[in-house]
Design a protein around this motif. Structure first.
Motif, short mmCIF file in Angstrom:
data_model
loop_
_atom_site.label_atom_id
_atom_site.label_comp_id
_atom_site.label_asym_id
_atom_site.label_seq_id
_atom_site.Cartn_x
_atom_site.Cartn_y
_atom_site.Cartn_z
N ILE A 41 19.93 -16.81 -4.24
CA ILE A 41 18.69 -16.89 -4.48
C ILE A 41 18.03 -16.21 -3.01
O ILE A 41 17.42 -15.34 -2.97
CB ILE A 41 17.86 -17.91 -4.84
N SER A 42 18.60 -16.92 -1.96
CA SER A 42 18.07 -16.63 -0.78
C SER A 42 18.43 -15.25 -0.22
O SER A 42 17.59 -14.42 0.49
CB SER A 42 18.67 -17.70 0.43
N ALA A 43 19.58 -14.73 -0.77
CA ALA A 43 20.00 -13.48 -0.64
C ALA A 43 19.13 -12.36 -1.09
O ALA A 43 18.80 -11.36 -0.56
CB ALA A 43 21.36 -13.29 -0.68
N VAL A 44 18.71 -12.68 -2.27
CA VAL A 44 17.74 -11.72 -3.05
C VAL A 44 16.53 -11.62 -2.36
O VAL A 44 16.08 -10.62 -2.12
CB VAL A 44 17.67 -12.28 -4.78
N MET A 45 16.08 -12.87 -1.95
CA MET A 45 14.73 -12.77 -1.32
C MET A 45 14.70 -12.04 0.08
O MET A 45 13.85 -11.54 0.58
CB MET A 45 14.21 -14.25 -1.30
N HIS A 46 16.25 -12.01 0.81
CA HIS A 46 16.17 -11.22 1.95
C HIS A 46 16.04 -9.69 1.91
O HIS A 46 15.66 -9.17 2.45
CB HIS A 46 17.40 -11.68 2.48
N GLY A 47 16.51 -9.30 0.63
CA GLY A 47 16.53 -7.92 0.12
C GLY A 47 14.98 -7.54 -0.27
O GLY A 47 14.82 -6.27 -0.24
N VAL A 48 14.26 -8.32 -0.79
CA VAL A 48 12.84 -7.88 -1.33
C VAL A 48 11.84 -8.19 -0.32
O VAL A 48 11.07 -7.67 -0.26
CB VAL A 48 12.81 -8.52 -2.80
N TYR A 49 11.72 -9.44 0.10
CA TYR A 49 10.83 -10.04 1.00
C TYR A 49 11.13 -10.19 2.44
O TYR A 49 10.30 -10.26 3.28
CB TYR A 49 10.11 -11.24 0.43
N ALA A 50 12.49 -9.91 2.87
CA ALA A 50 12.89 -10.42 3.87
C ALA A 50 12.61 -11.67 4.43
O ALA A 50 12.29 -12.07 5.65
CB ALA A 50 12.49 -9.49 5.00
N GLY A 51 12.21 -12.60 3.30
CA GLY A 51 11.46 -13.74 3.53
C GLY A 51 12.24 -15.43 3.39
O GLY A 51 13.51 -15.32 3.09
N LEU B 110 23.73 -7.98 0.55
CA LEU B 110 22.66 -8.97 1.11
C LEU B 110 23.45 -10.13 1.84
O LEU B 110 24.51 -10.36 1.49
CB LEU B 110 21.71 -9.33 0.10
N ILE B 111 22.70 -10.69 2.98
CA ILE B 111 23.63 -11.79 3.29
C ILE B 111 22.48 -13.04 3.43
O ILE B 111 21.30 -13.01 3.58
CB ILE B 111 23.33 -11.41 4.97
N PRO B 112 23.04 -14.14 2.78
CA PRO B 112 22.23 -15.17 2.40
C PRO B 112 21.84 -15.98 3.74
O PRO B 112 22.64 -15.94 4.66
CB PRO B 112 23.09 -15.97 1.35
N ARG B 113 21.04 -17.02 3.56
CA ARG B 113 20.62 -18.01 4.68
C ARG B 113 21.75 -19.11 4.88
O ARG B 113 21.73 -19.43 6.18
CB ARG B 113 19.53 -18.73 4.33
N SER B 114 22.74 -19.18 4.04
CA SER B 114 23.70 -19.84 4.22
C SER B 114 24.70 -19.60 5.23
O SER B 114 25.55 -20.30 5.63
CB SER B 114 24.28 -20.26 2.88
N ILE B 115 24.85 -18.30 5.52
CA ILE B 115 25.47 -17.82 6.79
C ILE B 115 24.96 -18.33 7.86
O ILE B 115 23.75 -17.69 8.42
CB ILE B 115 25.79 -16.29 6.93
N PRO B 116 25.63 -19.20 8.67
CA PRO B 116 24.90 -19.73 9.95
C PRO B 116 24.79 -18.48 11.02
O PRO B 116 25.35 -17.57 11.06
CB PRO B 116 25.86 -20.74 10.29
N CYS C 55 21.02 -11.83 13.19
CA CYS C 55 19.94 -11.98 12.18
C CYS C 55 19.64 -11.03 11.11
O CYS C 55 18.82 -10.40 10.58
CB CYS C 55 18.71 -12.19 12.85
N ALA C 56 20.83 -10.32 10.44
CA ALA C 56 20.92 -9.20 9.63
C ALA C 56 20.54 -10.03 8.06
O ALA C 56 20.83 -11.05 7.69
CB ALA C 56 22.23 -8.84 9.43
N LEU C 57 19.73 -9.08 7.31
CA LEU C 57 19.52 -9.18 6.00
C LEU C 57 20.21 -8.66 5.08
O LEU C 57 20.59 -9.21 3.84
CB LEU C 57 17.72 -8.87 5.72
N GLY C 58 20.97 -7.59 5.26
CA GLY C 58 21.59 -6.70 4.26
C GLY C 58 21.91 -5.41 4.68
O GLY C 58 21.55 -4.93 5.83
N VAL C 59 22.69 -4.80 4.17
CA VAL C 59 23.12 -3.32 4.08
C VAL C 59 23.09 -2.44 3.09
O VAL C 59 23.34 -2.84 1.84
CB VAL C 59 24.67 -3.42 4.83
N VAL C 60 22.54 -1.31 3.05
CA VAL C 60 22.41 -0.27 1.81
C VAL C 60 23.47 0.73 2.25
O VAL C 60 23.40 1.19 3.18
CB VAL C 60 21.03 0.06 1.83
#
Length: 541
Positions: free
Chosen positions: A183-193, A383-389, A396-401
């Motif tokens: 879920i955190s990864a998905v929200m990184h992709g949509v909201y960066a939040g 996408l990269i989840p918040r569980s990656i320390p 502080c990457a969020l994801g790659v397209v």
């Protein structure tokens, strides 16, 4: 809604603040609802389009495009129908391309965890491979039993008005791994939040409503399989029927067979087409490089406050716009703000709740490599989840397209094109941000570590998009309910708001909001229209 003619249209002078997709869409629909009204669009920069920004870059003896903002649109939502209808009206339907739902770029979505890419369920693999992945990949730990846990859990207490996405998911499924890893990864992709702050009621409204109606998400899913359907809002149904009557057979085919769509020459095709239409309209004026500095409302009773250091001339029943040149204010019968909520809050003291609507900053790094076979996997990206320390994600990457696999037309130059997204909520506490050179270095370092890309790119473009994605934190609905009240009581419905700060951060959401605010003003000429009617308690429909 049929256009409103007559003397009322002749009297209307309407200001639109902001020349991004929300402002342009609002102005477009205003010309249809009020064909004789004078419409003035204020834009603080020297370009139109806002966060939609397609850049053309020289690569050797040819050119490629880089998207520095949104790059695809979803075709399946109600707001998508509004966009498709607008595209047809603008005559640019031949510029659309779509990704078939069975293509790798549509089916294959990855998450990086803990040190490699993991294909999400539904990807282009066999059922056996997917089941094996669910049972062996650490990212899915505990998820097999999550639906059973969810089914047996009670619904929420009626006194709970809102909660964070992480709180909701943990409460419903009892599986922190799913929340933190997926879920955190998905929200990184949509909201960066940050899912500890984002509101489930505002961001994932269907799930919030399902729990209210059925007490369990899994229970609702089982009922849906058996043919039971959720109650739908009558206004939504009416809009859907109207839009479906307008779209062509080819659009209907695309909606049923596509996962996403975009434009062959980039997303700016859309904003440029709207801008061209408006510039050709005799009653539309653009004021570029004009940063609005104050918005106020005057009434004959003189019960109004002057906005800080600005002098406002008295004029009954009109909104006043104070521009950055300190000229006397321009007078309008209505004003539509497509500015970020926090910016609008600085223009008037009457909308204090908007000050709390924060926006995330995202650095977008576009890279082009000559080797067309550089990527070992096919798909939309990862996408990269918040569980990656942060020790393993220092960028502080969020994801790659994977842009070269996502775009609907082949590049004129063979190669691989990717976009790296950095920052978001990770940078909320930063007092300064990396520069372009640092951003490019971080992106290349990430791609080297994650994808084994060691070669240097032939072209790199870095864009720091400050405050680009509004964050719907817990209590967002309540803030907008309060703002709706203030817009009615302090501005008599003469000031309306649209844009990603309010009812959805997607391009489709912004276009729909522009259509609805124009229709709302036409339908309620006396009461006015705030743009936040959805948040009234009780709702007006």
């Amino acid at each position: 809604m049929a256009p409103t003619g007559g003397s009322e249209s002749h009297r209307k002078q309407i200001a639109v603040l902001g020349g991004g997709i929300s402002g342009l869409s609002s102005a477009y629909y205003l010309t249809r609802e009020f064909p004789s009204a004078q419409i003035t669009i204020y834009e603080g920069s020297n370009r139109l389009g806002g966060w939609i920004n397609t850049q053309v870059v020289d690569v050797g003896d040819d050119k490629i495009t880089f998207e520095q903002g949104p790059r695809t649109l979803q075709p399946h939502r109600l707001s998508s129908l509004v966009t498709l209808d607008l595209v047809a009206r603008l005559g640019i339907q031949n510029q659309i391309g779509f990704h078939h739902k069975n293509s790798p770029s549509s089916r294959n979505r990855y998450i990086y965890y803990p040190d490699h890419l993991v294909l999400m369920p539904g990807g282009d693999t066999s059922l056996l491979d997917q089941l094996t992945s669910l049972m062996t990949e650490p990212i899915f730990k505990g998820m097999m039993l999550a639906p059973i846990k969810e089914y047996s859990r009670p619904g929420r207490d009626n006194s709970l008005l809102d909660e964070s996405i992480s709180s909701f998911m943990n409460r419903r499924f009892g599986t922190p791994n799913m929340t933190n890893n997926i879920i955190s990864a998905v929200m990184h992709g949509v909201y960066a939040g940050d899912i500890d702050k984002l509101s489930v009621r505002s961001v994932m409204r269907p799930l919030w409503n399902v729990e209210e109606e059925h007490q369990s998400l899994v229970r609702w899913l089982l009922r849906s399989i058996l043919g039971h359907t959720r109650k739908r809002d009558s206004k939504e149904l009416a809009l859907e029927r109207t839009m479906l009557k307008r779209i062509s057979v080819s659009y209907d085919f695309m909606r049923k067979n596509a996962r996403a769509f975009n434009f062959k020459n980039g997303m700016s095709t859309l904003t440029q087409a709207i801008a061209s239409y408006l510039k050709s309209h005799p009653n539309v004026e653009f004021k570029m490089n004009e940063s609005v500095r104050g918005v106020e409302y005057d009434v004959e009773t003189n019960k109004i406050q002057v906005a800080f250091r600005f002098l406002f001339f008295a004029m009954a029943n009109s909104d006043q716009i104070k521009t950055s040149r300190n000229c006397p204010p321009d007078i309008y019968s209505n004003c539509i703000s497509a500015l970020p909520a926090s910016t609008l809050a600085t223009l008037t003291p009457h909308l204090p709740a908007l000050q709390s609507i924060h926006a995330a900053t995202v650095m977008v790094v576009n890279l082009f490599y000559r080797n067309p076979d550089l990527l070992a996997v096919q798909g939309f990206g990862y996408l990269i989840p918040r569980s990656i320390p942060l020790a393993q994600n220092p960028e502080c990457a969020l994801g790659v397209v994977f842009d070269s696999q996502v775009e609907v037309t082949s590049m004129p130059v063979p190669g691989t094109k990717v976009t790296v997204m950095l920052g978001g909520h990770y940078w909320d506490s930063f007092s300064y941000y990396p520069d372009a050179e640092q951003g490019a270095a971080m992106a290349k370092q990430l791609l080297k570590r994650h994808l084994g890309i060691h070669v240097e790119p032939e072209a790199v473009l870095v864009s720091l998009n400050r405050n680009c994605i509004p964050q719907y934190y817990v209590g967002h609905d309540q803030r907008l309910t309060s703002t709706d009240i203030h817009l009615r009581t302090k501005f008599e419905g003469k000031l309306s708001v649209v844009g990603s700060s309010y009812t959805g951060v997607g391009v489709n959401d912004c276009i729909r909001a522009g259509m609805e605010v124009a229709a709302g003003l036409a339908d309620s000429p006396e009461e006015g229209y705030t743009g936040l009617e959805f948040f009234r308690v009780p709702k007006p429909w």
